[in-house]
Write a protein that holds these residues in place. Structure first.
Motif, PDB file in Angstrom:
ATOM      1  N   ASP A  26       0.816  -1.217   0.000  1.00  0.00           N
ATOM      2  CA  ASP A  26       0.000   0.000   0.000  1.00  0.00           C
ATOM      3  C   ASP A  26       0.845   1.261   0.000  1.00  0.00           C
ATOM      4  O   ASP A  26       0.347   2.339  -0.321  1.00  0.00           O
ATOM      5  CB  ASP A  26      -0.925  -0.004   1.210  1.00  0.00           C
ATOM      6  CG  ASP A  26      -1.954  -1.117   1.126  1.00  0.00           C
ATOM      7  OD1 ASP A  26      -2.872  -1.008   0.292  1.00  0.00           O
ATOM      8  OD2 ASP A  26      -1.828  -2.103   1.865  1.00  0.00           O
ATOM      9  N   GLY A  27       2.088   1.151   0.386  1.00  0.00           N
ATOM     10  CA  GLY A  27       2.959   2.317   0.446  1.00  0.00           C
ATOM     11  C   GLY A  27       4.137   2.035   1.364  1.00  0.00           C
ATOM     12  O   GLY A  27       4.444   0.877   1.656  1.00  0.00           O
ATOM     13  N   THR A  28       4.775   3.082   1.816  1.00  0.00           N
ATOM     14  CA  THR A  28       5.940   2.915   2.679  1.00  0.00           C
ATOM     15  C   THR A  28       5.739   3.640   3.996  1.00  0.00           C
ATOM     16  O   THR A  28       4.893   4.524   4.129  1.00  0.00           O
ATOM     17  CB  THR A  28       7.222   3.454   2.009  1.00  0.00           C
ATOM     18  OG1 THR A  28       7.046   4.849   1.711  1.00  0.00           O
ATOM     19  CG2 THR A  28       7.523   2.688   0.736  1.00  0.00           C
ATOM     20  N   GLY A  29       6.532   3.242   4.978  1.00  0.00           N
ATOM     21  CA  GLY A  29       6.575   3.910   6.275  1.00  0.00           C
ATOM     22  C   GLY A  29       8.022   4.193   6.631  1.00  0.00           C
ATOM     23  O   GLY A  29       8.942   3.686   5.981  1.00  0.00           O
ATOM     24  N   THR A  30       8.220   4.992   7.663  1.00  0.00           N
ATOM     25  CA  THR A  30       9.565   5.360   8.107  1.00  0.00           C
ATOM     26  C   THR A  30       9.773   4.906   9.539  1.00  0.00           C
ATOM     27  O   THR A  30       8.929   5.175  10.404  1.00  0.00           O
ATOM     28  CB  THR A  30       9.770   6.886   8.025  1.00  0.00           C
ATOM     29  OG1 THR A  30       9.524   7.322   6.690  1.00  0.00           O
ATOM     30  CG2 THR A  30      11.194   7.258   8.420  1.00  0.00           C
ATOM     31  N   ILE A  31      10.862   4.211   9.804  1.00  0.00           N
ATOM     32  CA  ILE A  31      11.150   3.768  11.165  1.00  0.00           C
ATOM     33  C   ILE A  31      11.440   4.998  12.026  1.00  0.00           C
ATOM     34  O   ILE A  31      12.365   5.764  11.754  1.00  0.00           O
ATOM     35  CB  ILE A  31      12.329   2.787  11.188  1.00  0.00           C
ATOM     36  CG1 ILE A  31      11.932   1.496  10.460  1.00  0.00           C
ATOM     37  CG2 ILE A  31      12.743   2.485  12.636  1.00  0.00           C
ATOM     38  CD1 ILE A  31      13.000   0.437  10.433  1.00  0.00           C
TER      39      ILE A  31
ATOM     40  N   ASP B  31      15.045   4.773   8.249  1.00  0.00           N
ATOM     41  CA  ASP B  31      14.972   3.862   7.098  1.00  0.00           C
ATOM     42  C   ASP B  31      13.521   3.696   6.645  1.00  0.00           C
ATOM     43  O   ASP B  31      12.582   3.768   7.445  1.00  0.00           O
ATOM     44  CB  ASP B  31      15.560   2.495   7.450  1.00  0.00           C
ATOM     45  CG  ASP B  31      17.085   2.491   7.428  1.00  0.00           C
ATOM     46  OD1 ASP B  31      17.674   3.508   7.008  1.00  0.00           O
ATOM     47  OD2 ASP B  31      17.679   1.481   7.833  1.00  0.00           O
ATOM     48  N   ILE B  32      13.368   3.448   5.340  1.00  0.00           N
ATOM     49  CA  ILE B  32      12.051   3.269   4.727  1.00  0.00           C
ATOM     50  C   ILE B  32      11.723   1.781   4.620  1.00  0.00           C
ATOM     51  O   ILE B  32      12.577   0.979   4.242  1.00  0.00           O
ATOM     52  CB  ILE B  32      12.015   3.903   3.318  1.00  0.00           C
ATOM     53  CG1 ILE B  32      12.438   5.373   3.376  1.00  0.00           C
ATOM     54  CG2 ILE B  32      10.621   3.766   2.705  1.00  0.00           C
ATOM     55  CD1 ILE B  32      11.552   6.246   4.224  1.00  0.00           C
ATOM     56  N   VAL B  33      10.490   1.423   4.956  1.00  0.00           N
ATOM     57  CA  VAL B  33      10.042   0.030   4.852  1.00  0.00           C
ATOM     58  C   VAL B  33       8.743  -0.029   4.073  1.00  0.00           C
ATOM     59  O   VAL B  33       7.965   0.929   4.046  1.00  0.00           O
ATOM     60  CB  VAL B  33       9.852  -0.609   6.247  1.00  0.00           C
ATOM     61  CG1 VAL B  33      11.190  -0.801   6.942  1.00  0.00           C
ATOM     62  CG2 VAL B  33       8.909   0.225   7.117  1.00  0.00           C
ATOM     63  N   ASN B  34       8.503  -1.172   3.425  1.00  0.00           N
ATOM     64  CA  ASN B  34       7.267  -1.392   2.673  1.00  0.00           C
ATOM     65  C   ASN B  34       6.164  -1.860   3.605  1.00  0.00           C
ATOM     66  O   ASN B  34       6.394  -2.714   4.468  1.00  0.00           O
ATOM     67  CB  ASN B  34       7.494  -2.446   1.579  1.00  0.00           C
ATOM     68  CG  ASN B  34       8.487  -1.987   0.532  1.00  0.00           C
ATOM     69  OD1 ASN B  34       8.482  -0.824   0.131  1.00  0.00           O
ATOM     70  ND2 ASN B  34       9.345  -2.893   0.081  1.00  0.00           N
ATOM     71  N   ILE B  35       4.967  -1.303   3.414  1.00  0.00           N
ATOM     72  CA  ILE B  35       3.820  -1.654   4.260  1.00  0.00           C
ATOM     73  C   ILE B  35       2.691  -2.196   3.395  1.00  0.00           C
ATOM     74  O   ILE B  35       2.303  -1.594   2.399  1.00  0.00           O
ATOM     75  CB  ILE B  35       3.287  -0.425   5.027  1.00  0.00           C
ATOM     76  CG1 ILE B  35       4.399   0.253   5.834  1.00  0.00           C
ATOM     77  CG2 ILE B  35       2.117  -0.831   5.926  1.00  0.00           C
ATOM     78  CD1 ILE B  35       4.895  -0.543   7.001  1.00  0.00           C
TER      79      ILE B  35
END
Length: 222
Positions: A103-108, A176-180
């Motif tokens: 659905d998009g990305t998130g940031t730790i 860091d960017i992660v996939n959600i």
């Protein structure tokens, strides 16, 4: 279809970039037991198709839509990635329903040790946040995890040692960017009921009429 149970971590061997798309060469071991051309592999949670393969390496094309919605465009030669083959019909459903369509990305935003676990807090957009439910399921970089806490614009998960060892998640750092990928069930329910969207049943009146309304559900104790 995937389950969010990572089979192994692979390594990016080569990245061939075009203007908006790219091609990835990925090294692995366990997934090659029965891998063949045309198979689906979730790479950091993104469903990719095996377009070429050799000894311990497969190649996958990443279209511009995927690059724009995910973190795959940030991968470099040497990057570690989570790998999972599509679930076989006779396999164990160890995680939850994961489509590989993120659905998009998130940031730790934070990492915190808690005895044998590590709490990870991730900042997310409103679009993703609306489907996050405490104690519900979410896939982060393809890993099936349980939402431990949630609040506007962020949520937290608690990562056990096994998950930390078998995936790339605890190698991430703040920023860091992660996939959600949200739980797909919630998205379908919203679509069919039209809750909060102004859509839903009106789209289907020609062929479908339902007596199940929000008021009926609330009166029934749900």
């Amino acid at each position: 279809m995937f389950t969010g149970i990572i089979e192994e971590t692979g390594k990016i061997i080569r990245v061939e970039k075009s203007t908006k798309s790219s091609r990835l060469s990925i090294e692995g071991k366990l997934i090659f037991d029965d891998l063949k051309l045309g198979d689906s592999v979730a790479v950091n949670g993104v469903c990719l198709t095996v377009s070429n393969m050799g000894s311990g390496i497969f190649v996958a094309d990443v279209m511009s839509e995927t690059v724009s919605r995910s973190s795959l465009g940030m991968l470099r030669a040497g990057s570690k990635v989570n790998l999972e083959r599509a679930m076989p019909a006779n396999g164990r459903f160890g995680g939850h329903i994961v489509s590989g369509h993120i659905d998009g990305t998130g940031t730790i935003a934070a990492l915190r040790s808690d005895e044998n676990a590590v709490w990870i807090t991730i900042s997310i957009s409103e679009k993703i946040s609306r489907y996050i439910v405490e104690k519900g399921s979410v896939a982060i970089d393809g890993i099936s995890l349980t939402v431990a806490q949630e609040s506007p614009g962020k949520f937290s998960v608690s990562v056990i040692p096994h998950t930390g060892k078998e995936t790339t998640l605890l190698k991430k750092k703040v920023g860091d960017i992660v996939n959600i990928e949200n739980d797909v069930i919630g998205k379908y329910i919203e679509r069919f009921t039209g809750y909060g969207t102004g859509k839903g049943p009106d789209l289907y009146k020609k062929s479908y009429e339902s007596n199940i309304t929000e008021d009926f559900i609330m009166r029934s104790g749900f």
